[in-house]
Scaffold this active site. Sequence first.
Site, PDB file in Angstrom:
ATOM      1  N   ARG A   4       1.653  -1.068 -20.522  1.00 57.90           N
ATOM      2  CA  ARG A   4       3.105  -1.347 -19.729  1.00 57.90           C
ATOM      3  C   ARG A   4       3.722  -2.320 -18.672  1.00 57.90           C
ATOM      4  O   ARG A   4       2.077  -3.118 -18.682  1.00 57.90           O
ATOM      5  CB  ARG A   4       2.674   0.112 -18.763  1.00 57.90           C
ATOM      6  CG  ARG A   4       2.452   1.267 -19.591  1.00 57.90           C
ATOM      7  CD  ARG A   4       4.123   2.210 -19.845  1.00 57.90           C
ATOM      8  NE  ARG A   4       3.462   2.651 -20.332  1.00 57.90           N
ATOM      9  CZ  ARG A   4       4.742   3.263 -21.152  1.00 57.90           C
ATOM     10  NH1 ARG A   4       5.607   2.946 -21.794  1.00 57.90           N
ATOM     11  NH2 ARG A   4       4.765   4.296 -22.167  1.00 57.90           N
ATOM     12  N   HIS A  48      10.327  -4.456 -25.429  1.00 53.76           N
ATOM     13  CA  HIS A  48       9.618  -2.813 -25.947  1.00 53.76           C
ATOM     14  C   HIS A  48      10.090  -2.409 -27.147  1.00 53.76           C
ATOM     15  O   HIS A  48      10.157  -1.246 -26.931  1.00 53.76           O
ATOM     16  CB  HIS A  48      10.012  -2.227 -24.859  1.00 53.76           C
ATOM     17  CG  HIS A  48       9.105  -0.782 -24.354  1.00 53.76           C
ATOM     18  ND1 HIS A  48       8.863  -0.394 -23.325  1.00 53.76           N
ATOM     19  CD2 HIS A  48       8.273  -0.704 -24.719  1.00 53.76           C
ATOM     20  CE1 HIS A  48       7.873   0.535 -23.961  1.00 53.76           C
ATOM     21  NE2 HIS A  48       7.425   0.446 -25.012  1.00 53.76           N
TER      22      HIS A  48
END
Lengths: 312, 312
Positions: free
Chosen positions: B227, B275
């Site tokens: 993350r 991502h």
Amino acid sequence: MPAPLLLVTSLDPEDEAAWREALATAMPGESVATPADPQAMRRAEIAIVANPPPGALAGLPKLAWIHSLWAGVDRLLLDATLPPVPVIRLVDPALARAMAEAVAAAVLHLHRDVPRYAAQQRRGEWRQHDVRAAQERSVTILGMGEMGRASARLLRAIGFPVRGWSRSGAGPDGIPVLSGTEGLARALGSADILVNLLPLTAETRGILDQAAFARLPYGAGIVNFGRGAHVVETDLIAALDSGAIGHAILDVFETEPLPTGHPFWSHPNVTLLPHIAAPTSRPSAAAIVAQAVRSYRETGLIPAGVERTRGY
Amino acid sequence: MPAPLLLVTSLDPEDEAAWREALATAMPGESVATPADPQAMRRAEIAIVANPPPGALAGLPKLAWIHSLWAGVDRLLLDATLPPVPVIRLVDPALARAMAEAVAAAVLHLHRDVPRYAAQQRRGEWRQHDVRAAQERSVTILGMGEMGRASARLLRAIGFPVRGWSRSGAGPDGIPVLSGTEGLARALGSADILVNLLPLTAETRGILDQAAFARLPYGAGIVNFGRGAHVVETDLIAALDSGAIGHAILDVFETEPLPTGHPFWSHPNVTLLPHIAAPTSRPSAAAIVAQAVRSYRETGLIPAGVERTRGY
């Protein structure tokens, strides 16, 4: 005292000196001379070569065999003055491992769309594209020698469906290997990514031409880690420009270093490497040559060599 | 007739519709509703969520459990209004395989100096650098969940020495896994390449900061597929600018999409991905959710969920 080993190269002096030292270290009982030593030229039975200048091996009265420090001997065999003695090429498991790593890096680079995301980064664009699994991306490897086999095994371990194409049709366990003209057409037809690891011979020169590119699935990726002369460069540029080939990773070229201004340098769909996929490791190559020399000194037998007519 | 399944997302309408269809296809006997249906809100026992708007799950009278369509539930658990029912996160072997492929691609990218050769290509510079073997390049993976384990196995198959670090110290056979603060210091100290796959929790937020970077070998590579909030971005930029970190491959960011003008976009030592390391596969995720729902309908038992205090 045995005749000196003759080291013949066209490398720059620093590079040649490093090879001489690596060979001397690997064979403390041998002496390593160069063509500057006239006595060594008269007596040498064994020449150890790396890009020897054409003609440099002609007229050595005692020459019995030649060991190449490179895996590819295509340039050496083009020398018409090469004496008709056995030529041994470097077969180094460390080299095969290095090549397999380079192939895995290149195939994953194409598989995971790295060039496309690099272009987006340069434009400041955030955009996601579908991700395919390795098992949905077929890879064909041309050439099933030591390097092709190691690469096939590693790609299979990563999860890619892999097939090979070679002269003999032989490959490692569980990898389907095709051969012949018909087999090549089939091997190309199913290649989402095509990897070239062939030796350069009369049969394989120019094998990657417009006709071959037309057989690939539209937008396929290409990795050339064989020789520049396997590829017809103008055909490849046309296929890249039309989109028939999506991206090419090229490590080898007709002329090396690649000349300034060559269209490959700036083509958006070319990733260019300076012939570093599987560089010879000096200590490793010297140890392999040392083993061959030792065996010859002990038994008088010359190690198995290259088939001249086959070219590898 | 069982109560409808409640699909709660903040995705764009097209994306949400695709999920609704994938879930309906995987569970022909169930009906899938959204918060626009007041009767479903009153009756739903099961919520299936993908980035639900904060507060969207509060006050559902019959809610018994929640299944996330993502593997990471850090954002979901930050919602203080989340009812105290079990939360199930997506554990998908296909996702672990996709992540392992992404990790292998990234580690090989750094291992084989791809960013350096890309910069040379842009400058038209032909220059070779030493090639190291995978066995000479140590990789540390932070996080030994399904994805960390799959990645560790694949990197080991390629030939890298791999170690892990996790809360519990458990990992797959033959992979040494460290834990604790002391273990982290050791895991970082030997990482030529560091791969972050940790879940985001109170303990791991900001774990990749100046102190962590200082423990890495000089010039180490970093891959962040966890993350964005694991990384203290200003510390990373400072480490990249000083050369303490050689190159970073970043797929996740504090704010996504990464804002225009953020220094990562144009940093020469950052490879930026939007991502996409391991995107959820709709058919695969829908099949996994369907299995959990079917089991609940048959047995009345809620599948094992996330430990809220642990955060994953």
